[in-house]
Design a protein around this motif. Structure first.
Motif: not given
Length: 372
Positions: A217-240
């Motif tokens: 539940n970390r809060v984003i600061g005024n100067n910050d670095i954020i990494t987001i890694d996404l793993s969507p799926q549609m049927g058995n087709i993956w995105g990454d």
């Protein structure tokens, strides 16, 4: 001359047969008839009163011995012209399906002599003017599906960059990302049911399996670095897809060259350099192991370390998590032997508390290595 056409749909009463493009454990599944020395995809005629998808399931079971499989319709196709199964010139229609087979009985209840699993498509077809075109259509639709779900991931990153602001916590960011993925076409999340892995600050150095991941539940600061890694799926087709995002003076910095923090700027510039080196270095003949050694040496030579908890740099894109192969030591699979693979170096300066990640899916075509 035979003509093959494709349709999204036609009246159900016109569908007289079904053909099933099949794979098992990454290999093509083809049948050989008892009276022929050629190969064909499983399929056959619809019985009276039978639902056309039930036709596909029945023919798949009878001709391949499949007992555990996932099957779905792809499109409708037609054949016009005389052939071995149609003595008239009229246009006849069939349902084209795809099946992923996970278990065979070992018994065939049809005229087929045997079933073969192949790495490459056969040369000697039973229906050379028809079935290669069906395979080509399936591959075209499959690529469109991968492109579509990967586009959903890219759009989600662009969306979240517009709404991230100081005071927002990581649980909110994850929720916004996962909602956007579902809105953009995903129906689920393939990596441990987590659609968005979100880290900030010194968490960006953390490398953890999805099984152990808990969003803070970390809060984003005024100067910050954020990494987001996404793993969507549609049927058995993956995105990454993954990106590291920089917030300075309360706003996301879109242009790497405008980042004020020199360490953050250097980290993201190195990610760009790594992906450029992949495109320069990799060929279809490059093994996953060779890429592993080359890229890890490249990382060290440029003053960084690989943070991945397994030491690898990516993996093949498949339809079952357990079938993935990795950019790791000992993997002699060639890059050209898989349809798609990710490149996702997770790097840091030695002893730094910040990490950087950029992930794309890549594939080969006639022009070389391409980003999906």
């Amino acid at each position: 001359m035979l003509e093959v056409k494709f349709y999204d749909t036609v009246d159900d009463s016109l569908l007289k047969f079904a053909v099933i493009i099949s794979q098992s454990n990454g290999k093509w599944v083809f049948c050989k008839h008892k009276e022929r020395d050629t190969y064909e995809a499983p399929g056959g005629h619809r019985e009276v009163g039978e639902d056309i998808l039930e036709t596909a399931k029945r023919e798949l079971q009878e001709e391949t011995g499949a007992i555990q499989f996932d099957i779905k319709p792809i499109c409708v196709y037609s054949v016009t012209g005389k052939n071995s199964v149609n003595e008239t010139d009229e246009e006849t229609f069939g349902l084209l399906c795809f099946a992923e087979i996970t278990e065979f009985s070992g018994k065939l209840e049809s005229e087929m002599k045997k079933v073969e699993l192949m790495d490459e498509l056969p040369k000697n077809w039973t229906y050379p003017l028809i079935q290669p075109k069906l395979i080509e259509k399936y591959l075209q639709i499959e690529k469109q599906s991968y492109s579509r779900i990967q586009l959903a991931a890219k759009q989600t990153i662009e969306y979240i960059k517009k709404i991230i602001k100081p005071g927002m916590n990581l649980l909110e960011i994850r929720k916004f990302c996962e909602e956007k993925l579902l809105e953009s076409g995903a129906d689920s999340f393939w990596y441990w049911d987590v659609g968005a892995f979100v880290f900030a600050g010194d968490e960006t150095c953390v490398s953890v399996s999805g099984k152990q991941y808990v969003t803070s539940n970390r809060v984003i600061g005024n100067n910050d670095i954020i990494t987001i890694d996404l793993s969507p799926q549609m049927g058995n087709i993956w995105g990454d897809y993954a990106r590291t995002i920089i917030v300075e003076n309360g706003k996301v910095v879109e242009d790497i060259g405008l980042i004020e923090n020199p360490e953050w700027k250097s980290g993201l510039q190195m990610e760009e350099k790594l992906h450029a080196e992949l495109l320069r270095f990799a060929t279809k003949e490059t093994t996953f192991e060779k890429l592993y050694y080359h890229m890890n040496e490249f990382i060290v030579e440029n003053g960084f370390v690989n943070l991945d908890f397994m030491g690898n740099l990516g993996h093949s894109i498949v339809k079952t998590k357990g079938d993935r192969v990795y950019i790791e030591e000992g993997n002699m699979t060639k890059l050209g032997d898989v349809k798609y693979f990710t490149f996702e170096p997770h790097i840091s300066f030695p002893d730094s508390k910040y990490g950087y990640k950029k992930e794309n899916i890549y594939y080969f075509n006639e022009n070389g290595l391409m980003e999906l």
